[in-house]
Enzyme design. Structure first.
Site, mmCIF file in Angstrom:
data_model
loop_
_atom_site.group_PDB
_atom_site.id
_atom_site.type_symbol
_atom_site.label_atom_id
_atom_site.label_comp_id
_atom_site.label_asym_id
_atom_site.label_seq_id
_atom_site.Cartn_x
_atom_site.Cartn_y
_atom_site.Cartn_z
ATOM 1 N N HIS A 31 0.825 -1.217 0.000
ATOM 2 C CA HIS A 31 0.000 0.000 0.000
ATOM 3 C C HIS A 31 0.858 1.267 0.000
ATOM 4 C CE1 HIS A 31 -4.177 0.846 -0.120
ATOM 5 N NE2 HIS A 31 -4.416 1.100 1.147
ATOM 6 N N ASN A 83 -6.816 6.569 4.220
ATOM 7 C CA ASN A 83 -8.229 6.906 3.981
ATOM 8 C C ASN A 83 -8.569 8.349 4.322
ATOM 9 O OD1 ASN A 83 -7.913 6.521 6.715
ATOM 10 N ND2 ASN A 83 -9.858 5.494 7.020
ATOM 11 N N ASP A 108 -0.932 2.271 -5.350
ATOM 12 C CA ASP A 108 -1.003 0.845 -5.665
ATOM 13 C C ASP A 108 -2.340 0.537 -6.333
ATOM 14 O OD1 ASP A 108 -1.957 1.561 -2.936
ATOM 15 O OD2 ASP A 108 -2.613 -0.522 -2.871
ATOM 16 N N ASN A 129 -8.921 3.526 -1.031
ATOM 17 C CA ASN A 129 -9.344 4.498 -0.016
ATOM 18 C C ASN A 129 -8.641 5.851 -0.131
ATOM 19 O OD1 ASN A 129 -11.271 2.873 1.207
ATOM 20 N ND2 ASN A 129 -9.773 1.902 2.555
#
Length: 202
Positions: A31, A83, A108, A129
């Protein structure tokens, strides 16, 4: 949806954002590949990230050869969690007076094979997110450099997959792919989306 200009306006600054999560425990996660690309771009520009009041690390510099292809760039790594990326990115966009179309998110992408790149402008968030938060804060009309990480194996949950480090097999090629993604960001900023896509969307 507006299309970005074929050739970037040389006078307008760019905001290039590596998406990720802050903290050493996340540093090598799939991520956080956006942060990895941002770090490499910072080393190419020749400078160090500094804290900004917008809850981000930033580095101001220039990309491209001297002359008409030289661009002013603000590199950023939001220090919020993934997020909540939209708040810091929007604050930086406003602080540096960057047109939304000159914002680039490096992130990603599950639906692309590992190491494959796709550059695009606008569109949906595909469940990511970080993009979801950015789009909620400033609309969808910004650039994305999508770094493929592939789908999780077997029954592994997506959340577990993206928050794990790259596998030992993936790490063998990771530096090469991060380097190529950095080249793609530079091409996008200097030459525009269409030319960068023709080279890197392969």
């Amino acid at each position: 949806m507006t299309t970005p200009p074929a050739v970037p306006d040389p006078s307008a600054p760019w905001l290039v954002v590596g998406l990720g999560n802050p903290g050493p425990e996340y540093a090598a996660n799939r991520h956080n590949v956006g942060w990895m690309v941002a770090d490499l771009l910072a080393s190419r520009i020749g400078g160090k990230f500094k804290s900004h009041k917008a809850r981000a690390q930033v580095l101001e510099g220039r990309i491209g050869p001297p002359g008409p292809y030289n661009r002013r760039v603000v590199l950023a790594k939001p220090l919020s969690y993934m997020n909540l990326s939209g708040g810091p990115v929007t604050a930086l966009r406003d602080f540096y007076k960057v047109p939304t179309a000159n914002v680039v998110a490096i992130h990603d992408e599950l639906d692309i094979d590992y190491g494959v790149l796709r550059l695009k402008f606008g569109g949906g968030d595909n469940g990511h997110n970080g993009l979801k938060s950015m789009t909620k804060s400033m609309g969808p009309e910004y650039h994305r450099v999508r770094f493929g990480i592939g789908r999780p194996p077997g029954r592994m949950q997506v959340a577990d997959f993206v928050l794990k480090d790259f596998s030992s097999a993936e790490k063998k090629e990771l530096d090469y792919f991060v380097d190529r993604a950095s080249d793609a960001v530079e091409a996008l900023v200097i030459e525009g989306l269409e030319r960068a896509q023709s080279t890197y969307n392969s």
